[in-house]
Design an enzyme around this catalytic site. Structure first.
Site, mmCIF file in Angstrom:
data_model
loop_
_atom_site.group_PDB
_atom_site.id
_atom_site.type_symbol
_atom_site.label_atom_id
_atom_site.label_comp_id
_atom_site.label_asym_id
_atom_site.label_seq_id
_atom_site.Cartn_x
_atom_site.Cartn_y
_atom_site.Cartn_z
ATOM 1 N N LYS A 143 -4.443 -1.878 9.999
ATOM 2 C CA LYS A 143 -4.643 -1.925 8.625
ATOM 3 C C LYS A 143 -4.951 -3.534 7.880
ATOM 4 C CE LYS A 143 -3.608 2.462 7.435
ATOM 5 N NZ LYS A 143 -4.573 3.106 6.482
ATOM 6 N N GLU A 165 -9.019 4.138 -2.297
ATOM 7 C CA GLU A 165 -7.767 3.835 -3.169
ATOM 8 C C GLU A 165 -8.269 3.152 -4.486
ATOM 9 O OE1 GLU A 165 -4.716 2.223 -0.990
ATOM 10 O OE2 GLU A 165 -5.264 2.903 0.885
ATOM 11 N N ASP A 170 -9.207 0.536 1.904
ATOM 12 C CA ASP A 170 -7.811 0.305 2.908
ATOM 13 C C ASP A 170 -8.561 0.517 4.250
ATOM 14 O OD1 ASP A 170 -5.921 -0.472 4.481
ATOM 15 O OD2 ASP A 170 -5.020 1.434 3.722
ATOM 16 N N GLU A 212 -10.079 12.501 7.709
ATOM 17 C CA GLU A 212 -9.892 14.095 7.086
ATOM 18 C C GLU A 212 -11.207 14.837 7.181
ATOM 19 O OE1 GLU A 212 -7.560 14.104 3.082
ATOM 20 O OE2 GLU A 212 -7.563 11.952 3.753
ATOM 21 N N THR A 219 -9.071 -5.703 3.708
ATOM 22 C CA THR A 219 -9.119 -4.779 2.671
ATOM 23 C C THR A 219 -10.142 -5.152 1.566
ATOM 24 O OG1 THR A 219 -6.743 -4.506 3.123
ATOM 25 C CG2 THR A 219 -7.607 -3.861 0.927
ATOM 26 N N ASP A 255 0.734 -1.303 0.038
ATOM 27 C CA ASP A 255 -0.081 -0.035 0.093
ATOM 28 C C ASP A 255 0.948 1.252 -0.010
ATOM 29 O OD1 ASP A 255 -2.372 1.128 -0.074
ATOM 30 O OD2 ASP A 255 -2.694 1.420 2.218
ATOM 31 N N ARG A 313 -8.219 3.766 13.350
ATOM 32 C CA ARG A 313 -7.416 5.095 13.564
ATOM 33 C C ARG A 313 -6.862 4.866 14.821
ATOM 34 N NH1 ARG A 313 -5.954 6.034 8.615
ATOM 35 N NH2 ARG A 313 -7.814 6.697 7.261
ATOM 36 N N GLU A 335 -10.453 4.094 3.613
ATOM 37 C CA GLU A 335 -9.681 4.880 2.781
ATOM 38 C C GLU A 335 -10.060 4.670 1.319
ATOM 39 O OE1 GLU A 335 -5.494 4.256 4.024
ATOM 40 O OE2 GLU A 335 -5.817 5.871 5.489
ATOM 41 N N GLN A 351 -4.150 2.471 15.051
ATOM 42 C CA GLN A 351 -3.171 2.842 14.346
ATOM 43 C C GLN A 351 -2.176 4.045 15.149
ATOM 44 O OE1 GLN A 351 -4.387 4.862 10.692
ATOM 45 N NE2 GLN A 351 -2.498 5.336 9.796
ATOM 46 N N HIS A 356 -3.840 14.081 0.858
ATOM 47 C CA HIS A 356 -4.051 13.064 2.109
ATOM 48 C C HIS A 356 -2.886 13.067 3.149
ATOM 49 C CE1 HIS A 356 -5.539 9.807 4.202
ATOM 50 N NE2 HIS A 356 -4.232 9.092 4.228
HETATM 51 CA CA CA Z 1 -3.957 3.317 2.936
#
Ligand code: CA
Length: 437
Positions: free
Chosen positions: A262, A210, A242, A382, A266, A137, A246, A208, A249, A144
């Site tokens: 993570k 992607e 993804d 975000e 996925t 990834d 948080r 996320e 993380q 971002h």
């Molecule tokens: Ca990612």
């Protein structure tokens, strides 16, 4: 690669549902997936989308319908995993595309034989279309990276390395699931600032937005793929979510980066849109003059001229309450892949510059594809500024992070005058309650 007869926007299929102008899957697209009928106990096999149908490539193989020297490609495209197809050359992929395009066109002599090989998309289920050997990834959106960096380092949001080196990490292949497969909220170590960590269900679950890039033929271990050759090693693209915990993380990521935040799930969309299908939507790769220009191994004339891709991307959320009320998923973001700071070719060149060997079917995530404005943010982290500003939904609900029962739906498509619409379908999954810990 160049535009050819398969891109002609005027091409029509003998299948009416491919010719509406609104379908994700007109005859100019021809993406690949692995599918079976939902009912019964069929084997998974490869298929090609056309309109609202799947062209069953195993049936095409058995009926020996396609003309020309494409039997090896048909065989590989009929398999339950598409790695052998991906291991082929762009010339072989292109020959299969041309044969499919000609046989699916209005007036084609293959019409009757191919009609017998169609399965309605409404009757099928999909699976992960390749054996993903390795999943990497990246982190290619400078928007971002800056938005997230501001939350953690207000005075120094973007690390110095960002504009020199495509940032990435090695992800987990075993937990990749196809769109439509729901997953349990992960648990992990959560640490409040003034307390010891505890094992609890994640409270700050995020998505996320992607794209996934599938590697084609690999490189020998110890060799590198030069940027001029990089796109010959890319089979196609999909949508990729993804999922990110948080709170897990924030506690675990230093000093080695993401791990359990993570690797629990996925999600990927079933259809793989080939690079050749995306040819009309190539666009220039540029760098602001004040930024460092890419090192020579990350730079080429072709990459500057056409290295980026203008794929429109949308995120929508359907809460449990919306679902109960029969309300469709509500769009909360729309952006484009063209805003990425690093191109596909740069990712492949960088990934292999040290001699790391890519293998057919390896999956590379682009990283969250936030665009330059707030309305183009590709993650709740975000949008809500780290959970401080709840997102209001039209039914009166609000979200900082995802709640159980929330479905997240990504869609992707390319559109412009003079070219056929090329769609990616959707990538969807719903958050289920955490298991007891
Ligand atoms: Ca990612």
């Amino acid at each position: 690669m160049a535009l050819n007869e398969t891109h002609d926007a005027g091409l029509q299929s003998w299948l009416a549902s491919a010719n509406t102008g609104k379908s994700d899957f007109p005859i100019q697209n021809l993406p690949f997936a692995v599918f079976r009928r939902k009912s019964g106990n069929e084997a998974f096999r490869g298929g090609v989308a056309i309109g609202d149908q799947v062209l069953d490539m195993a049936a095409v193989r058995d009926a020996k319908v396609l003309a020309g020297d494409v039997q090896a490609q048909v065989e590989a495209a009929a398999a339950s995993q598409l790695n052998a197809l991906m291991a082929m050359s762009p010339a072989q992929w292109s020959a299969l595309r041309l044969a499919l395009s000609r046989a699916l066109r209005a007036g084609a002599k293959e019409e009757a034989a191919l009609k017998a090989c169609l399965v309605p998309q409404s009757e099928v289920e999909y699976t992960v279309p390749v054996q993903v050997g390795d999943y990497t990834d990246f982190y290619t959106s400078v928007h971002h990276a800056t938005n997230v960096g501001k939350l953690f380092r207000p005075t120094n949001p973007l690390m110095e390395n960002y504009k020199w080196v495509p940032i990435g990490y090695h992800g987990r292949a075993s937990s990749i699931r196809i769109s439509g497969v729901d997953f349990k909220r992960p648990s992990g170590q959560l640490k409040a600032p003034d307390a010891d960590p505890v094992l609890k269900p994640c409270n700050r679950l995020d998505y996320e937005l992607e794209m996934g890039i599938y590697a084609g033929a690999g490189n020998p271990w110890g060799d590198a793929i030069g940027i001029e050759d990089a796109e010959n090693h890319i089979f196609g693209l999909c949508l990729l979510n993804d999922w990110s915990a948080r709170d897990v993380q924030a506690w675990e990521y230093q000093p080695l980066g993401p791990f359990l935040s993570k690797n629990f799930a996925t999600s990927i969309s079933p259809w793989i849109v080939t690079l050749e299908a995306l040819e009309p939507y190539r666009t220039a790769f540029t760098r602001p003059a004040e930024d460092p220009q890419p090192l020579p191994y990350l730079s080429s004339a072709a990459n500057s001229r056409r290295g980026a891709l203008d794929v429109q991307l949308s995120v929508a959320i359907q809460t449990e309450k919306m679902r109960a009320a029969g309300q469709a998923a509500e769009q909360i973001t729309q952006t484009s892949y063209r805003h990425a700071y690093w191109t596909m070719a740069q990712l492949v060149a960088h990934h292999t510059v040290n001699g790391c060997d890519l293998q057919p079917g390896d999956l590379m995530g682009t990283g969250t594809l936030s665009g330059p404005t707030a309305a183009e943010a590709g993650a709740l982290l975000e949008i809500t500024e780290g959970g401080k500003k709840p997102l209001s939904l039209s039914n009166g609900e609000s979200r900082t992070f995802l709640l159980d029962g929330d479905a997240v739906v990504f869609t992707g498509w390319c559109e412009k005058p003079g070219a056929a619409r090329i769609g990616f379908g959707e990538c969807r999954a719903t958050v289920l309650p955490a298991r007891q810990v």
